[in-house]
Design an enzyme around this catalytic site. Structure first.
Site, PDB file in Angstrom:
ATOM      1  CE1 TYR A 144      -3.801   2.297   0.314  1.00 14.59           C
ATOM      2  CE2 TYR A 144      -2.688   3.189   2.241  1.00 14.59           C
ATOM      3  CZ  TYR A 144      -3.685   3.264   1.287  1.00 14.59           C
ATOM      4  OH  TYR A 144      -4.567   4.322   1.311  1.00 14.59           O
ATOM      5  CE  LYS A 148      -3.741   5.083  -1.977  1.00 15.24           C
ATOM      6  NZ  LYS A 148      -4.726   5.627  -2.942  1.00 15.24           N
TER       7      LYS A 148
END
Length: 245
Positions: A144, A148
């Site tokens: 993740y 991002k």
């Protein structure tokens, strides 16, 4: 007159969480909104639902074609579709999880931007939903976090490429927001997901929708490059002050 009267908007991930709240907020401000999601039955009026899987190129192409026909052009694109899977050390991750997270959060966002860009009117605005995870890494979130960081890098690079064109570009990077995010991350385990939000007043999707509205309603000569927003009890992606039960 509502701030976005006469404007048209496309929002991905519009069936839940930040995407759903943003789609509704834009509509309340007068915009005609098309919401894309796999679960179109969860997209509430007045947002127009069109099926979309951002990981599928054909689905994205069909969605954009239908959205442009519905709206006759695009003024605002909000790339809100995204997810995380698991909270494990990287050496416990899998090829499948890597593909799903990166394809959704990175490739899907880039793909939707590329397809929508030719239809974005002068004065238009692209808003990418990033995360504080894209600014500061935390343990057991490598996939993740990577996705991002990529979103933030792409947003900066796109700003450089489009300099001189009348298009605004913003990344909104939230911290802890109470949505279905953790339920998805923990693969439907309600008990673990609920504990993520225990002992802290997390932000709500509407709080982030307000940030998006702020960015897209600035004067034409102003570009809000980035907005970083956290719960008051959160100082970084991995540090949250919780009250005792």
């Amino acid at each position: 007159m509502p701030a976005l009267e006469g404007k048209s908007a496309v929002v991905t991930g519009a069936s839940s969480g930040i995407g759903a709240a943003t789609a509704q907020a834009l509509a309340r401000e007068g915009a005609r909104v098309v919401g894309g999601a796999r679960r179109t039955d969860r997209i509430a009026t007045p947002v127009t639902p069109i099926e979309l899987d951002v990981t599928d190129p054909e689905s994205c192409e069909g969605f954009v074609k239908a959205a442009v026909e519905e709206l006759s052009g695009i003024d605002i694109l909000v790339n809100a579709a995204g997810l995380a899977l698991g909270r494990d050390s990287f050496d416990a991750s899998s090829e499948e999880d890597e593909r799903i997270v990166l394809e959704t959060n990175v490739n899907g966002l880039i793909r939707m931007t590329r397809l929508c860009l030719p239809h974005l009117r002068d004065g238009g605005h692209i808003v990418n939903l990033g995360s504080v995870a894209g600014r500061q890494a935390y343990e057991k979130g490598s996939l993740y976090v990577t996705s991002k960081f990529a979103v933030r890098g792409f947003t900066y690079a796109l700003r450089e490429d489009l300099l001189g064109r009348p298009i605004h570009i913003t990344t909104v990077d939230p911290g802890l927001v109470e949505t279905d995010f953790s339920r998805v991350r923990f693969r439907g385990d309600e008990d673990i997901a609920r504990k993520v939000y225990e002992g802290v007043e997390a932000m709500q999707p509407e709080d982030i929708a307000d940030c998006v509205l702020f960015a897209v309603t600035r004067p034409p000569h102003v570009n809000v490059d980035e907005l970083v927003v956290k719960a008051l009890a959160q100082s970084s992606g991995g540090r949250i002050l919780r009250t005792e039960n």
